[in-house]
Write an enzyme that holds these catalytic residues in place. Structure first.
Site, PDB file in Angstrom:
ATOM      1  N   GLY A  69       0.815  -1.211   0.000  1.00  0.00           N
ATOM      2  CA  GLY A  69       0.000   0.000   0.000  1.00  0.00           C
ATOM      3  C   GLY A  69       0.849   1.262   0.000  1.00  0.00           C
ATOM      4  N   THR A  70       1.871   1.281   0.822  1.00  0.00           N
ATOM      5  CA  THR A  70       2.700   2.484   0.945  1.00  0.00           C
ATOM      6  C   THR A  70       3.335   2.835  -0.398  1.00  0.00           C
ATOM      7  OG1 THR A  70       3.111   2.040   3.271  1.00  0.00           O
ATOM      8  CG2 THR A  70       4.690   3.479   2.156  1.00  0.00           C
ATOM      9  N   ASN A 151      -8.700   3.739   7.881  1.00  0.00           N
ATOM     10  CA  ASN A 151      -8.190   2.572   8.600  1.00  0.00           C
ATOM     11  C   ASN A 151      -8.404   2.655  10.110  1.00  0.00           C
ATOM     12  OD1 ASN A 151      -6.208   4.672   7.841  1.00  0.00           O
ATOM     13  ND2 ASN A 151      -4.912   3.639   9.330  1.00  0.00           N
ATOM     14  N   GLN A 185      -8.263  -0.402   2.781  1.00  0.00           N
ATOM     15  CA  GLN A 185      -9.125  -1.054   3.770  1.00  0.00           C
ATOM     16  C   GLN A 185     -10.418  -1.617   3.162  1.00  0.00           C
ATOM     17  OE1 GLN A 185      -8.511  -1.790   6.941  1.00  0.00           O
ATOM     18  NE2 GLN A 185      -6.513  -0.797   7.019  1.00  0.00           N
ATOM     19  N   SER A 205      -3.329  -2.973  -0.736  1.00  0.00           N
ATOM     20  CA  SER A 205      -2.252  -3.662  -0.039  1.00  0.00           C
ATOM     21  C   SER A 205      -2.698  -5.098   0.222  1.00  0.00           C
ATOM     22  CB  SER A 205      -1.959  -2.947   1.280  1.00  0.00           C
ATOM     23  OG  SER A 205      -1.108  -3.733   2.068  1.00  0.00           O
ATOM     24  N   HIS A 207      -1.791  -7.620   2.097  1.00  0.00           N
ATOM     25  CA  HIS A 207      -1.916  -8.263   3.418  1.00  0.00           C
ATOM     26  C   HIS A 207      -3.147  -7.794   4.187  1.00  0.00           C
ATOM     27  CE1 HIS A 207      -0.235  -5.092   6.264  1.00  0.00           C
ATOM     28  NE2 HIS A 207       0.121  -4.588   5.109  1.00  0.00           N
ATOM     29  N   THR A 243      12.613  -6.859 -10.437  1.00  0.00           N
ATOM     30  CA  THR A 243      12.130  -8.227 -10.664  1.00  0.00           C
ATOM     31  C   THR A 243      10.849  -8.455  -9.873  1.00  0.00           C
ATOM     32  OG1 THR A 243      14.357  -9.005 -11.062  1.00  0.00           O
ATOM     33  CG2 THR A 243      12.737 -10.680 -10.430  1.00  0.00           C
ATOM     34  N   CYS A 331       2.852   6.058  20.985  1.00  0.00           N
ATOM     35  CA  CYS A 331       3.734   6.643  21.998  1.00  0.00           C
ATOM     36  C   CYS A 331       5.098   6.857  21.360  1.00  0.00           C
ATOM     37  CB  CYS A 331       3.861   5.686  23.168  1.00  0.00           C
ATOM     38  SG  CYS A 331       4.860   6.347  24.483  1.00  0.00           S
TER      39      CYS A 331
HETATM   40  N1  PLP Z   1      -3.351   2.902   3.620  1.00  0.00           N
HETATM   41  C1  PLP Z   1      -4.155   2.423   4.587  1.00  0.00           C
HETATM   42  C2  PLP Z   1      -5.562   2.946   4.693  1.00  0.00           C
HETATM   43  C3  PLP Z   1      -3.705   1.445   5.467  1.00  0.00           C
HETATM   44  O1  PLP Z   1      -4.505   0.973   6.427  1.00  0.00           O
HETATM   45  C4  PLP Z   1      -2.363   0.976   5.324  1.00  0.00           C
HETATM   46  C5  PLP Z   1      -1.798  -0.020   6.267  1.00  0.00           C
HETATM   47  O2  PLP Z   1      -1.917   0.129   7.480  1.00  0.00           O
HETATM   48  C6  PLP Z   1      -1.571   1.481   4.298  1.00  0.00           C
HETATM   49  C7  PLP Z   1      -2.106   2.445   3.472  1.00  0.00           C
HETATM   50  C8  PLP Z   1      -0.161   1.007   4.075  1.00  0.00           C
HETATM   51  O3  PLP Z   1      -0.135  -0.265   3.501  1.00  0.00           O
HETATM   52  P1  PLP Z   1       1.173  -1.204   3.552  1.00  0.00           P
HETATM   53  O4  PLP Z   1       1.196  -1.792   4.929  1.00  0.00           O
HETATM   54  O5  PLP Z   1       0.960  -2.258   2.524  1.00  0.00           O
HETATM   55  O6  PLP Z   1       2.337  -0.369   3.230  1.00  0.00           O
END
Ligand code: PLP
Length: 392
Positions: A69-70, A151, A185, A205, A207, A243, A331
């Site tokens: 996702g990132t 999220n 999400q 994402s 996972h 790759t 924290c």
């Molecule tokens: N965007 C949202 C709404 C998420 O909940 C998350 C993960 O917590 C991400 C992006 C980031 O995804 P990833 O863990 O695959 O980098």
């Protein structure tokens, strides 16, 4: 363990695991290889692309596999904004104050590079206002990025309506504004179709929907201006060098198909479990407050705050009872950082640092919910009396 943190990550779907295993052992070829083992891997990647595209209402050529996702979100924001600025189209970006940090920090990075970024707020339920969005559109606007489902509190944004406002603006001004949504999400809970949403780019994402960690999807609709983040080989149609993570890609496709199936039944079943949890907590702890939107919220997310505790202490107490949930606060350097989402929703700081997120999943049962209801009031009371003693 009672696992109620599916918004953080989900268990690997057994079918995804099974589909991945050969690519972690004997079928290890590099898809760029011209011999049989390479071509076999390439065929697996191609088939996964077709399946993911079909799940999302996109064309296979619009599906790019990423590391998660990132990366997808960063590539969408930076890649589209760079391309639009290079074309002289403008330098203004609209996003929201409640995006995941992947989106927020990418937008802040764009500011460092000279872009002008508008961060829209939200109402008390976490919803972004259509009229504020419309008012933020300017002749220099090149990109808007609004998450589909939050999220932390699960609020679902009116992304299709935002796309309509953009289309109307573009028609009046003959000016293009691209729309990206972080839909990380959403799979398994919302129907996902890029045409129905009207977006130019969408991030996922793996996972979060039963796929493996370190894998993701970026949908870039045809003719979306884009400069790649990663430079190197010509993989992923020249849009994402490197790759391919063949096993991750194969697992992503299988997990997404599984998540896209049976949504109506899953939403009904898990939604009922969420209500059981919410009602049970509110009965036992009447001062608890639910944060998010009952009308437009993910059916698996319950964000709820209490009085007079710090959420991390409650997470730790629940963990000792074998229950995994998440706290909204973080924290850092011994300072309590309240969730930026709850703060944007106007939740007072003392509440924001006392919020818990329960996120349910496919495998959640009534027994899981009842296990939480059996221990939460007692753990909360223990923490409160410890806090009161410390304050005396
Ligand atoms: N965007 C949202 C709404 C998420 O909940 C998350 C993960 O917590 C991400 C992006 C980031 O995804 P990833 O863990 O695959 O980098």
């Amino acid at each position: 363990m009672v696992y109620l943190d599916h918004a953080a990550t989900t268990p690997l779907h057994p079918r995804a695991r099974e589909a991945m295993l050969p690519f972690l052992s004997e079928r290890f070829g590099n898809p760029s290889g011209l011999y049989r083992a390479g071509q076999e891997a390439q065929r697996a990647v191609d088939a996964a692309r077709v399946a993911v595209a079909a799940s999302l209402g996109a064309r296979p050529s619009e599906v790019i596999f990423t590391s998660g996702g990132t990366e997808s979100i960063n590539a969408a924001l930076l890649g589209i904004a760079y391309a639009m600025r290079r074309a002289g189209a403008g330098y203004h970006v609209i996003t929201t104050a409640i995006e995941h940090h992947a989106g927020l920090h990418a937008a802040q990075h764009l500011e460092e590079l000279g872009f002008d970024v508008t961060y829209l707020g939200c109402d008390a339920t976490g919803k972004v206002s259509l009229s504020e969005f419309e008012a933020a559109l300017r002749p220099e606007t090149v990109l808007a990025s609004v998450m589909l489902a939050n999220n932390e509190v699960g609020t679902v944004q009116p992304v299709a309506e935002l796309a309509g406002l953009i289309r109307e603006f573009a028609r009046r001004r003959s000016h293009r504004v691209l729309l990206h949504t972080d839909a990380v999400q959403a799979p398994g809970w919302l129907e996902l179709d890029v045409s129905a949403l009207g977006v130019d780019a969408l991030s996922l994402s793996s996972h979060k929907f039963g796929g493996p960690k370190g894998s993701g999807v970026l949908v870039l609709r045809r003719a979306t201006p884009f400069l790649p983040l990663l430079h190197g080989g010509g993989q992923e149609m020249q849009k994402r060098a490197g790759t391919e993570n063949v096993a991750g890609i194969v697992g992503t496709a299988v997990a997404l198909e599984a998540a896209a199936g049976g949504i109506v039944e899953r939403v009904a079943r898990v939604g009922a479990l969420r209500r059981r949890l919410r009602d049970g907590i509110l009965r036992a702890i009447p001062e608890a407050i639910v944060h998010g939107s009952e009308a437009a919220g993910l059916p698996n997310n319950l964000n709820i705050s209490f009085e007079g505790i710090e959420s991390d202490a409650l997470v730790a107490a629940l963990d000792r009872r074998d229950i995994a949930a998440s706290s909204g606060s973080a924290c850092s350097n011994s300072m309590w950082e309240p969730s930026h989402v709850l703060v944007a929703m106007g939740v007072p700081i003392r509440r924001a640092v006392a919020s818990l997120r329960f996120s349910l999943g496919e495998g959640t049962t009534e027994a899981d919910i009842d296990a939480v209801l059996a221990v939460l009031p007692e753990e909360l009371a223990t923490l409160r009396s410890a806090a009161a003693t410390a304050a005396d």
